[in-house]
Design a protein around this motif. Sequence first.
Motif, mmCIF file in Angstrom:
data_model
loop_
_atom_site.group_PDB
_atom_site.id
_atom_site.type_symbol
_atom_site.label_atom_id
_atom_site.label_comp_id
_atom_site.label_asym_id
_atom_site.label_seq_id
_atom_site.Cartn_x
_atom_site.Cartn_y
_atom_site.Cartn_z
ATOM 1 N N VAL A 22 -33.606 -28.064 15.513
ATOM 2 C CA VAL A 22 -32.214 -27.882 15.925
ATOM 3 C C VAL A 22 -31.535 -29.241 15.960
ATOM 4 O O VAL A 22 -32.164 -30.236 16.294
ATOM 5 N N ASP A 23 -30.278 -29.283 15.594
ATOM 6 C CA ASP A 23 -29.579 -30.568 15.651
ATOM 7 C C ASP A 23 -28.079 -30.386 15.848
ATOM 8 O O ASP A 23 -27.402 -29.738 15.030
ATOM 9 N N ARG A 24 -27.586 -30.926 16.914
ATOM 10 C CA ARG A 24 -26.150 -31.121 17.162
ATOM 11 C C ARG A 24 -26.064 -31.993 18.415
ATOM 12 O O ARG A 24 -26.789 -31.732 19.398
ATOM 13 N N ILE A 25 -25.228 -32.988 18.390
ATOM 14 C CA ILE A 25 -25.093 -33.846 19.570
ATOM 15 C C ILE A 25 -24.083 -33.212 20.520
ATOM 16 O O ILE A 25 -22.921 -32.965 20.148
ATOM 17 N N LYS A 55 -36.312 -35.333 11.941
ATOM 18 C CA LYS A 55 -35.285 -35.368 12.987
ATOM 19 C C LYS A 55 -35.803 -36.042 14.256
ATOM 20 O O LYS A 55 -35.125 -36.871 14.851
ATOM 21 N N LEU A 74 -33.762 -39.364 14.313
ATOM 22 C CA LEU A 74 -32.650 -39.218 15.260
ATOM 23 C C LEU A 74 -33.126 -39.450 16.696
ATOM 24 O O LEU A 74 -32.750 -40.422 17.340
ATOM 25 N N ASN A 75 -33.990 -38.567 17.188
ATOM 26 C CA ASN A 75 -34.347 -38.676 18.601
ATOM 27 C C ASN A 75 -35.057 -39.999 18.920
ATOM 28 O O ASN A 75 -34.854 -40.562 20.002
ATOM 29 N N ASN A 101 -36.660 -29.936 21.170
ATOM 30 C CA ASN A 101 -37.041 -31.027 20.270
ATOM 31 C C ASN A 101 -38.499 -31.423 20.441
ATOM 32 O O ASN A 101 -38.817 -32.474 20.989
ATOM 33 N N ILE A 161 -29.606 -39.548 27.901
ATOM 34 C CA ILE A 161 -30.682 -39.507 26.901
ATOM 35 C C ILE A 161 -31.960 -40.151 27.461
ATOM 36 O O ILE A 161 -33.069 -39.766 27.104
ATOM 37 N N ARG A 218 -41.230 -38.812 19.898
ATOM 38 C CA ARG A 218 -40.092 -39.547 19.344
ATOM 39 C C ARG A 218 -40.484 -40.923 18.814
ATOM 40 O O ARG A 218 -39.923 -41.402 17.839
ATOM 41 N N HIS A 254 -32.362 -42.534 19.143
ATOM 42 C CA HIS A 254 -31.540 -42.194 20.310
ATOM 43 C C HIS A 254 -32.193 -42.742 21.572
ATOM 44 O O HIS A 254 -31.539 -43.370 22.407
ATOM 45 N N HIS A 282 -21.632 -39.721 24.841
ATOM 46 C CA HIS A 282 -23.008 -39.327 25.163
ATOM 47 C C HIS A 282 -23.656 -40.473 25.933
ATOM 48 O O HIS A 282 -23.935 -41.536 25.386
ATOM 49 N N LYS A 297 -40.655 -37.365 26.338
ATOM 50 C CA LYS A 297 -40.043 -37.541 25.019
ATOM 51 C C LYS A 297 -40.742 -38.596 24.160
ATOM 52 O O LYS A 297 -40.762 -38.491 22.939
HETATM 53 C C1 CS2 Z 1 -30.958 -36.522 22.797
HETATM 54 C C2 CS2 Z 1 -30.852 -35.138 22.168
HETATM 55 O O1 CS2 Z 1 -30.741 -36.136 25.110
HETATM 56 C C3 CS2 Z 1 -31.509 -36.480 24.209
HETATM 57 O O2 CS2 Z 1 -32.659 -36.817 24.436
HETATM 58 O O3 CS2 Z 1 -31.719 -37.339 21.987
HETATM 59 O O4 CS2 Z 1 -30.352 -34.212 23.040
HETATM 60 C C4 CS2 Z 1 -30.015 -35.162 20.879
HETATM 61 O O5 CS2 Z 1 -28.660 -35.396 21.163
HETATM 62 C C5 CS2 Z 1 -30.141 -33.873 20.110
HETATM 63 O O6 CS2 Z 1 -31.494 -33.626 19.852
HETATM 64 C C6 CS2 Z 1 -29.341 -33.912 18.820
HETATM 65 O O7 CS2 Z 1 -29.639 -32.799 18.060
#
Ligand code: CS2
Length: 484
Positions: free
Chosen positions: A221-224, A288, A292-293, A183, A367, A378, A296, A362, A374
Motif C-alpha cells: 500500500v502506498d499513499r502519504i 517500497k 520509501l519507508n 507496511n 514517522i 525498513r 522516511h 507530515h 519499523k
Molecule cells: C510512514 C508511512 O509513518 C510512517 O512510518 O513512513 O506511514 C508512509 O507515509 C506510508 O507508508 C506511505 O505509503
Amino acid sequence: MSMAAGLRADLAPLRRSPGARPAIGVVHLGLGAFFRAHGAIYLEEAMQRSGGAWGIAGVSLLSPGQRDALAPQDCLYHAVELGPEGEKPRLVEAVQEVLVAREDPQAVLALMAAPNVRIVSLTVTEKGYCHEPSTGRLNAAHPDIAHDLAHELPVSAPGFIVRALQRRRAAGLRPFTVLTCDNLPGNGRMVRGVVLEFARRVDPALAAWIESEGRFPSTMVDRIVPATKPEDIARVGELTGFADAAPVMHEPFRQWVVEDDFVDGDRPDLGAAGVELVSDVEPYEHMKLRMLNGTHSALAYLGYLAGHETIAETIADPVFEGFVRALWEDEIIPAVSAPPGVDLGVYAGSLLERYRNPAIRHRTWQIAMDGSQKLPQRILGTLSANLAAGRRSPGLVLAVAAWMRYVGGVDESGNAIDVRDPLAARLRALSDGATEAAGKVGALLGVREVFDAQLAGTLLPAVIEAYGRLVAVGARRAASEIAQ
Ligand code: CS2
C-alpha cells in the motif's frame, strides 16, 4: 479526535447521496486516516465502476475517537488531495458504520461472522499483529495474546480474526479473506502465520480449516497521509462549506498492489479502480519498504534531531536532500530488485518529488513513532544485504544511530523528546544505563526484538562511531558528511 466542538455553526451537515448505502462486505480493523484516504477510496471506486455490495464497517480496536467524530456525520467525510493544483476535496461514502472493539467486542465478532462479510482488512500498524518484529512469529507472551487465548472475547487483531473464523466455521460459513494493508514484508504470509499459530492453541481442527480454506493475500500500500490536524478540520470547513469533524488529507499519489488470492475469488473489482492485481507482491513490497519507508524513517530521526518539524522541511534543506540521494543511490538501490517494468532511479526521483510537496505537513515526530517495530524491515534488511555483498552503508548506519539518539529521549538542544514506542521505557533505560556512546549503542544493539545477534555484533563499531558523530557535530553535519 473529538474536535467537532470547534466547527463553525454556519456549516451545513454532510449528507449521503441517494443509493450510497451498500450492504457491508468488508470489516476493516484499525480504521484510521490512512485506510480512509486509501483503501476506502479504492473500494468506493470499485463499487462505482462495477457494483457489488462492499460497504465498509470500520472497527477501532482501542480508542473511540474515530467513531465519535464519524458517527454523528453518518460516517461520511472528505478526503482532500493536496497537490500542485491546490486542494481537491471529495466526499467518501464507502464507510457505513464504525464500532469500538473495547466497548463491544461481541458486536464486532457478530459482524465479522455475518454471511455477507467476505473480507476483513487491516491497518493496525506494525505492533498490532503482536508478532516478533525480527522473526515475524506470534509473540505468545504478548499480554493481549495471553488475554485472548484465555478469554472468548478478544482485544487483539489476531484474536478477533481467529474467534470470528471459529464462529464462521461453526455456522457452516466460508472463511473471509484477510487483507492486511500494513507496511510489513510478506504481510499476508506473516498474518497467516500469526493467525495459524494462535488458532492451533485454540483448536487444532480450526487451524487446519483456516490453513486449507483461508486466504491471506499480501499487499503493498502506498499513499502519504499525515495525521489530521485541528487546522485541517477548520480548512475543510472553509473549503467545502460542510461541517466535517473527520476529514483526511493526502497526497495525489496512490498505489495498491494486491495478490489476487481471495476466498472463492470473491472480491470487489479492484482492477477497475486501478489496483494492480499480481501473483507475487514481494518485489513491490521490498522496493517500497526499503526505498520509501527506509528513507522516511532515516529522515524522520535525523530531521527531528536537526530541529525539522516535517519531511518537506527536512528535504528542503540541501544537506538532507543530498543525504537521501546518496542513501538511494549507494546503499538502497543496490539492495533492491526492481519489480517488472520499474526503473528504481525513476522511482527514487518520484519519491523525492513526493517528499518535497510543501502542502503535506507530515511530521518527523509522527514517522519516528514505533521505531522498534519499523527498523528491521525498513533499514536493517537493507543493511544486512549490503554487509553480505561487501557494500558499505554509512547512511543506514547513521540512521540506526539517529534512532538510538532519538529513543534516548533528549534532543540536540537538551529538550525532552516525547518518544512513542511499545519498547520506549526499556529503550530509555538502556540508553540511560550507560554514559558513553559505546555503552549506549552496545546496550541498544542487545534488544533482540529488533537486532539479531549476528547483525548486532557486526554493526557495533560502525554504529558507535556514527553515534559519536551525532553527539559531537549534530545530525545535520553528520548527514552532510554522507551527502552527495
Ligand atoms: C510512514 C508511512 O509513518 C510512517 O512510518 O513512513 O506511514 C508512509 O507515509 C506510508 O507508508 C506511505 O505509503
